[in-house]
Motif scaffolding. Structure first.
Motif, PDB file in Angstrom:
ATOM      1  N   THR A   2      -0.241   4.444   7.221  1.00  0.00           N
ATOM      2  CA  THR A   2      -0.278   5.879   6.930  1.00  0.00           C
ATOM      3  C   THR A   2      -1.405   6.188   5.954  1.00  0.00           C
ATOM      4  OG1 THR A   2       1.342   5.579   5.174  1.00  0.00           O
ATOM      5  CG2 THR A   2       2.188   6.223   7.324  1.00  0.00           C
ATOM      6  N   SER A   3      -1.578   7.434   5.672  1.00  0.00           N
ATOM      7  CA  SER A   3      -2.639   7.922   4.803  1.00  0.00           C
ATOM      8  C   SER A   3      -2.596   7.291   3.421  1.00  0.00           C
ATOM      9  CB  SER A   3      -2.526   9.436   4.655  1.00  0.00           C
ATOM     10  OG  SER A   3      -2.641  10.067   5.892  1.00  0.00           O
ATOM     11  N   GLY A  56      -0.429  -2.599   4.553  1.00  0.00           N
ATOM     12  CA  GLY A  56       0.060  -1.698   5.587  1.00  0.00           C
ATOM     13  C   GLY A  56       0.841  -0.572   4.942  1.00  0.00           C
ATOM     14  N   ASP A  57       2.082  -0.397   5.357  1.00  0.00           N
ATOM     15  CA  ASP A  57       2.925   0.660   4.795  1.00  0.00           C
ATOM     16  C   ASP A  57       3.933   0.132   3.779  1.00  0.00           C
ATOM     17  OD1 ASP A  57       1.667   2.734   6.106  1.00  0.00           O
ATOM     18  OD2 ASP A  57       2.935   2.565   7.876  1.00  0.00           O
ATOM     19  N   ARG A  58       3.668  -1.039   3.221  1.00  0.00           N
ATOM     20  CA  ARG A  58       4.556  -1.636   2.224  1.00  0.00           C
ATOM     21  C   ARG A  58       3.850  -1.704   0.874  1.00  0.00           C
ATOM     22  NH1 ARG A  58       8.687  -6.098   1.792  1.00  0.00           N
ATOM     23  NH2 ARG A  58       8.114  -7.204  -0.107  1.00  0.00           N
ATOM     24  N   LEU A  59       4.530  -1.168  -0.140  1.00  0.00           N
ATOM     25  CA  LEU A  59       4.052  -1.257  -1.516  1.00  0.00           C
ATOM     26  C   LEU A  59       4.906  -2.276  -2.246  1.00  0.00           C
ATOM     27  CD1 LEU A  59       3.877   2.535  -2.456  1.00  0.00           C
ATOM     28  CD2 LEU A  59       2.130   1.154  -1.333  1.00  0.00           C
ATOM     29  N   VAL A  78       9.844  -2.447  -4.271  1.00  0.00           N
ATOM     30  CA  VAL A  78       9.226  -2.598  -2.962  1.00  0.00           C
ATOM     31  C   VAL A  78       9.497  -1.293  -2.219  1.00  0.00           C
ATOM     32  CG1 VAL A  78       9.232  -3.871  -0.792  1.00  0.00           C
ATOM     33  CG2 VAL A  78       9.546  -5.091  -2.956  1.00  0.00           C
ATOM     34  N   SER A  79       8.454  -0.686  -1.678  1.00  0.00           N
ATOM     35  CA  SER A  79       8.584   0.617  -1.012  1.00  0.00           C
ATOM     36  C   SER A  79       7.974   0.578   0.374  1.00  0.00           C
ATOM     37  CB  SER A  79       7.853   1.705  -1.806  1.00  0.00           C
ATOM     38  OG  SER A  79       8.396   1.863  -3.083  1.00  0.00           O
ATOM     39  N   GLU A  80       8.557   1.360   1.268  1.00  0.00           N
ATOM     40  CA  GLU A  80       8.004   1.579   2.600  1.00  0.00           C
ATOM     41  C   GLU A  80       7.515   3.011   2.680  1.00  0.00           C
ATOM     42  OE1 GLU A  80       7.498  -0.561   5.135  1.00  0.00           O
ATOM     43  OE2 GLU A  80       8.289  -2.200   3.900  1.00  0.00           O
ATOM     44  N   LEU A  89       3.988  12.554   2.526  1.00  0.00           N
ATOM     45  CA  LEU A  89       4.436  11.164   2.539  1.00  0.00           C
ATOM     46  C   LEU A  89       5.771  11.012   1.833  1.00  0.00           C
ATOM     47  CD1 LEU A  89       1.093   9.279   1.781  1.00  0.00           C
ATOM     48  CD2 LEU A  89       2.087   9.916   3.993  1.00  0.00           C
ATOM     49  N   ARG A  90       6.531  10.016   2.263  1.00  0.00           N
ATOM     50  CA  ARG A  90       7.824   9.664   1.671  1.00  0.00           C
ATOM     51  C   ARG A  90       7.794   8.168   1.378  1.00  0.00           C
ATOM     52  NH1 ARG A  90      12.946  11.097   5.067  1.00  0.00           N
ATOM     53  NH2 ARG A  90      12.833  13.022   3.901  1.00  0.00           N
TER      54      ARG A  90
END
Length: 133
Positions: A2-3, A56-59, A78-80, A89-90
């Protein structure tokens, strides 16, 4: 993926059970070259900082904060990242304290008009803290 999170402002959709972040806490994210970091404040948080990585989309990051009672604490999250129908964004977060007992899950969403004019600083309120006032 994502952005980019760079310059986007987020807030929790609900007060976080077992945590100190609430709906008045505002996070201003930065992102570059797979690194993420943010400053946050508001509600029971006087000042907070997080730093980590994005794949990717994982923080995956660690955070440290000072609450309004003058206590410091730290933890890991850990965030998606996902995209809402309106394009904001969420972040779906799973977090745990490292400095004390406790863990939980939370959701933060990009604020409407979420990008800041100066992505390097959080908005400030009357007392100079982000998200206050």
């Amino acid at each position: 993926m994502t952005s980019s999170l760079d310059g986007r402002r987020f807030a929790a959709v609900a007060d976080v059970v077992a945590g100190e972040v609430g709906t008045e806490t505002v996070f201003t994210y930065r992102e570059a070259d797979g690194e993420v970091w943010a400053d946050y404040a508001g509600g029971s948080i006087r000042r907070g900082h997080l730093v980590g990585t994005r794949h990717g989309d994982r923080l995956d990051f660690r955070y440290v904060q000072l609450n309004t009672d003058g206590q410091t604490s730290s933890g890991r999250c850990v965030s998606e990242v996902s995209v809402l129908p309106d394009g904001r964004l969420r972040l779906h977060e799973t977090w745990w304290w490292e400095s004390r007992p406790g863990s939980g899950v939370s959701v933060v969403e990009e604020l409407p008009g979420g990008a800041t004019a100066d992505a390097g600083t959080a908005p400030t309120g009357r007392d100079g803290l982000a998200g206050s006032g």
